[in-house]
Design an enzyme around this catalytic site. Structure first.
Site, PDB file in Angstrom:
ATOM      1  N   SER A  54       0.863  -0.949   0.498  1.00 30.91           N
ATOM      2  CA  SER A  54       0.159   0.329   0.298  1.00 30.91           C
ATOM      3  C   SER A  54       0.581   1.092  -0.024  1.00 30.91           C
ATOM      4  CB  SER A  54      -0.751  -0.027   1.338  1.00 30.91           C
ATOM      5  OG  SER A  54      -0.241   0.110   2.253  1.00 30.91           O
ATOM      6  N   LYS A  96       0.903   4.372   6.915  1.00 29.35           N
ATOM      7  CA  LYS A  96       0.569   4.854   6.012  1.00 29.35           C
ATOM      8  C   LYS A  96       0.534   6.865   6.184  1.00 29.35           C
ATOM      9  CE  LYS A  96      -2.468   2.162   4.899  1.00 29.35           C
ATOM     10  NZ  LYS A  96      -2.539   1.514   3.794  1.00 29.35           N
TER      11      LYS A  96
END
Lengths: 173, 166
Positions: A54, A96
Site C-alpha cells: 500500500s 500510512k
C-alpha cells in the site's frame, strides 16, 4: 631456537585488540552501550519491517525501517508525514501517510485529494489513480491517512480516519 | 547469624512456592481467558495434510469454545464481510473453511483482557493475523472478543471487527 617471545607478543596484541588495554574500562563501555541501546530501542526508535504494497513505490516490501516515537513530543502530526498506526498493540501496525488534518473536510476527485475544497499537491505520488470519494469530515482528534499506492481499487486499499492516540510515531527513514 | 539468614531465605522460598502453587491451582479469570484464546488460536489453524477426522474434531472443538448463540461479525478490506449467528452457522462456517483451505496460519497478537467488575464477562481486544503459507496475501484485523463465563469455563459470545481506520 626459542619462539615463545614471538608468540607472547601475538597473544598480547590479540588480548589488547579484543579486550582493550584496560579491561575494566572496556567492560564499563560495553555496559553503557547496552543500556543506551536498550533505552533507544525500547522508548525512542521502534524497528519495523514493511509488509504489503500500500505504500509503494515510496516504501518497498521487506525493507527495514524505524518508528520515531518522539517525533510528536513537541508538535502534532503534520500533513505529509508517514506514520505508524497501531491496532491492538505494536506487533503489527499500519504504515500510512497523513493527508487530512483534524477538522478538515477531505474528498477525492479524479484521483486528486481535495482539502476543504482545494486540491492538494502530492509530489510523492508516482502511480496513476482515479479515485472518487465524496467529502468527508475529519473529527477533532482524527487524521485522515492513506497509502501512496493508489493504483488499486478504492475498496481494496485500507485508508480512513485514525484517532490521534493510535498514531505511534513517524517513520524515520 | 547464618542460621537466621537461612531461615529467612527458606521462609521466602516457601512463601513464593505457596503463591505460585495457589496461582496454578486457582488461576485468575484473565489467565483462564488467555488460555481459552490460545486454544481458539490453535484450533483455528489448519495444518497441511490434515486428516478428515482431525478436521472434523478440530472444527467441533473450536465451536465448543463459543457460547450456544455466538455472534461473529468480521469485515476486512478487500475480503468482504463475514456474519455468523448461532452455533450451527458457526460449525458450518468452520467446516466449510477447513474443506476449502489446505493451510491456514492464525495468530492472536497484543491480547488485552479487561474483566468486568462482576467477573462474569470480559472484553478482549487483540490483533488477528491470518496467512496462507506460500501466499503473499495477509489479513490483519483488530478484533474485539466478548467473553462470558458459563459454569467454570470462559466462552466467546461475540467477535467483531474494530475499525482502526474509520
Amino acid at each position: 631456537m626459542d619462539n615463545s617471545g614471538g608468540r607472547g607478543e601475538i597473544t598480547d596484541w590479540l588480548t589488547a585488540a579484543i579486550i582493550g588495554r584496560n579491561p575494566r574500562r572496556t567492560l564499563i563501555r560495553i555496559g553503557v552501550l547496552v543500556v543506551v541501546s536498550l533505552l533507544i530501542f525500547k522508548f525512542l526508535l521502534l524497528p519495523i519491517r514493511v509488509e504489503g504494497v500500500s505504500m509503494l513505490p515510496t516504501y518497498k516490501e521487506n525493507r527495514v525501517n524505524f518508528v520515531n516515537r518522539a517525533a510528536y513530543l513537541f508538535h502534532p502530526p503534520r500533513r505529509g508525514d508517514v506514520v505508524a498506526i497501531r491496532l491492538a498493540g505494536e506487533h503489527i501496525m499500519y504504515m500510512k501517510r497523513i493527508v487530512g488534518l483534524p477538522g478538515e473536510t477531505i474528498a477525492f476527485h479524479e484521483g486528486k485529494v481535495f482539502i476543504n475544497g482545494q486540491p492538494l499537491e502530492e509530489d510523492y505520488l508516482r502511480l496513476p489513480t482515479n479515485w472518487e470519494h465524496p467529502p468527508e469530515r475529519i473529527g477533532a482528534d482524527e487524521y485522515f491517512v492513506v497509502g501512496d499506492n493508489r493504483s488499486m481499487d478504492w475498496e481494496d486499499h485500507l485508508k480512513g480516519r485514525a484517532q490521534r492516540e493510535k498514531i505511534v510515531g513517524k517513520i524515520l527513514l | 547469624m547464618r542460621r537466621w539468614v537461612w531461615g529467612i531465605a527458606l521462609a521466602v522460598i516457601i512463601l513464593g512456592a505457596g503463591i505460585w502453587g495457589y496461582r496454578v491451582m486457582f488461576p485468575g479469570p484473565e489467565r483462564v481467558i488467555r488460555e481459552r484464546l490460545a486454544l481458539v488460536e490453535k484450533l483455528a489453524n489448519i495444518a497441511p495434510n490434515e486428516a478428515p477426522l482431525a478436521k472434523l474434531a478440530n472444527a467441533q472443538q473450536l465451536a465448543a469454545c463459543f457460547t450456544d448463540n455466538p455472534q461473529i461479525l468480521i469485515e476486512g478490506t478487500g475480503h468482504g464481510r463475514v456474519v455468523i449467528n448461532g452455533q450451527r452457522d458457526l460449525q458450518d462456517a468452520v467446516r466449510a473453511a477447513r474443506s476449502q483451505l489446505t493451510q491456514l496460519k492464525v495468530e492472536f497478537l497484543d491480547v488485552n483482557v479487561a474483566v468486568a467488575a462482576d467477573k462474569q464477562t470480559a472484553l478482549v481486544n487483540l490483533t488477528g493475523k491470518a496467512t496462507v503459507p506460500g501466499d503473499s496475501d495477509l489479513m490483519v484485523q483488530e478484533l474485539n472478543f466478548q467473553m462470558r463465563k458459563e459454569g467454570r469455563a470462559w466462552l466467546v459470545s461475540r467477535v467483531e471487527t474494530v475499525k482502526t481506520l474509520r
